[in-house]
Write a protein that holds these residues in place. Structure first.
Motif, mmCIF file in Angstrom:
data_model
loop_
_atom_site.group_PDB
_atom_site.id
_atom_site.type_symbol
_atom_site.label_atom_id
_atom_site.label_comp_id
_atom_site.label_asym_id
_atom_site.label_seq_id
_atom_site.Cartn_x
_atom_site.Cartn_y
_atom_site.Cartn_z
ATOM 1 N N GLY A 130 0.772 -1.131 -0.158
ATOM 2 C CA GLY A 130 -0.058 0.006 -0.166
ATOM 3 C C GLY A 130 1.102 1.213 0.013
ATOM 4 N N MET A 131 1.909 1.127 0.650
ATOM 5 C CA MET A 131 2.896 2.430 0.840
ATOM 6 C C MET A 131 3.295 2.698 -0.693
ATOM 7 S SD MET A 131 4.556 1.594 4.588
ATOM 8 C CE MET A 131 6.059 3.129 4.303
ATOM 9 N N ALA A 132 3.989 1.519 -1.145
ATOM 10 C CA ALA A 132 4.335 1.535 -2.564
ATOM 11 C C ALA A 132 3.363 2.270 -3.754
ATOM 12 C CB ALA A 132 4.933 0.362 -2.911
ATOM 13 N N ALA A 133 2.305 1.660 -3.454
ATOM 14 C CA ALA A 133 1.061 2.258 -4.301
ATOM 15 C C ALA A 133 0.826 3.755 -4.104
ATOM 16 C CB ALA A 133 -0.128 1.306 -4.252
ATOM 17 N N ALA A 134 0.733 3.986 -2.877
ATOM 18 C CA ALA A 134 0.660 5.368 -2.464
ATOM 19 C C ALA A 134 1.681 6.349 -3.121
ATOM 20 C CB ALA A 134 0.416 5.583 -1.092
ATOM 21 N N SER A 135 2.795 6.119 -3.084
ATOM 22 C CA SER A 135 4.106 6.738 -3.577
ATOM 23 C C SER A 135 4.013 6.884 -4.904
ATOM 24 C CB SER A 135 5.366 5.801 -3.066
ATOM 25 O OG SER A 135 6.283 6.460 -3.556
ATOM 26 N N ARG A 136 3.404 5.681 -5.646
ATOM 27 C CA ARG A 136 3.565 5.934 -7.122
ATOM 28 C C ARG A 136 2.360 6.834 -7.349
ATOM 29 N NH1 ARG A 136 5.264 0.389 -10.461
ATOM 30 N NH2 ARG A 136 7.271 0.098 -9.225
ATOM 31 N N LEU A 137 1.252 6.716 -6.737
ATOM 32 C CA LEU A 137 0.011 7.724 -6.968
ATOM 33 C C LEU A 137 0.747 9.049 -6.863
ATOM 34 C CD1 LEU A 137 -2.916 7.657 -7.823
ATOM 35 C CD2 LEU A 137 -3.521 7.747 -5.585
ATOM 36 N N ALA A 138 1.220 9.273 -5.680
ATOM 37 C CA ALA A 138 1.645 10.753 -5.245
ATOM 38 C C ALA A 138 2.563 11.297 -6.348
ATOM 39 C CB ALA A 138 2.149 10.791 -4.083
ATOM 40 N N ALA A 139 3.296 10.356 -7.061
ATOM 41 C CA ALA A 139 4.359 10.725 -8.086
ATOM 42 C C ALA A 139 3.813 11.161 -9.200
ATOM 43 C CB ALA A 139 5.283 9.676 -8.203
ATOM 44 N N ARG A 140 2.607 10.409 -9.537
ATOM 45 C CA ARG A 140 1.956 10.710 -10.822
ATOM 46 C C ARG A 140 0.825 12.005 -10.736
ATOM 47 N NH1 ARG A 140 -0.702 5.622 -13.388
ATOM 48 N NH2 ARG A 140 -2.567 6.524 -12.303
#
Length: 155
Positions: A130-140
Motif C-alpha cells: 500500500g505504501m508503494a502504491a500510494a508513493s506511485r500515485l503521489a508521484a503521478r
C-alpha cells in the motif's frame, strides 16, 4: 551516533508496546469493540496506553521546543501546512479501517513479527504494498500549491 539514538528510541518503543500487550491484535480489537461495553468484555487498556503516550508527547514537545535546535540536527523540522485536504482525511481513514480490521498498526505489527506469526507478516507485506502504491500515485499526481491562509488578526 544518530543511528544509535534512533535505534535506542525504537527499541524502547517496541519494548513498551510488547510489555503493554499492544502487539496482540486481539487486545486492540477488544478495545475497538464498543458493543462489548454492556457485557463487560470491552478492554479499555489501549485507552490508558494512548493517554500515556499523549501525555509524554505533550510534555516532550513543550520541553524540546524550548531549545534553540535539536540535539542531532541544525534546526527543527516542523510542519508548516495548515490546509485540510483529501489526503489528510483519506490517509487516517484508511489507517483506522486497516487497524480495525486487522488489529495491527505499523509499530505493533513490527514488534509482533517475533510472536504474531503469519498475520503480522501478511499485514506488513500488504502495508508495504500500500505504501508503494500510494508513493506511485503521489508521484503521478501533479503537486498543488496550497492557497495562502489569511493571517488571523486579534483585537
Amino acid at each position: 551516533m544518530v543511528i544509535l539514538a534512533q535505534f535506542a528510541i525504537g527499541l524502547l518503543l517496541g519494548l513498551g508496546l510488547v510489555i503493554a500487550g499492544m502487539s496482540d491484535p486481539a487486545k486492540v480489537l477488544n478495545f475497538l469493540d464498543l458493543a462489548a461495553i454492556p457485557t463487560g468484555g470491552w478492554d479499555a487498556s489501549l485507552a490508558f496506553v494512548m493517554t500515556g503516550a499523549i501525555a509524554v508527547t505533550f510534555l516532550g514537545y513543550r520541553l524540546v521546543l524550548r531549545r534553540d535546535r535539536p540535539v542531532f540536527d541544525t534546526r527543527f523540522h516542523l510542519p508548516t501546512a495548515t490546509a485540510i485536504d483529501a489526503r489528510i482525511l483519506v490517509g487516517p481513514a484508511i489507517f483506522g479501517i486497516g487497524w480495525g480490521l486487522a488489529g495491527f498498526c505499523p509499530g505493533p505489527a513490527l514488534t509482533a513479527l517475533t510472536t504474531g506469526g503469519a498475520p503480522a507478516w501478511l499485514f506488513l507485506l500488504t502495508m508495504f504494498a500500500g505504501m508503494a502504491a500510494a508513493s506511485r500515485l503521489a508521484a503521478r499526481t501533479p503537486a498543488r500549491t496550497p492557497a495562502p491562509t489569511p493571517a488571523l488578526h486579534r483585537s
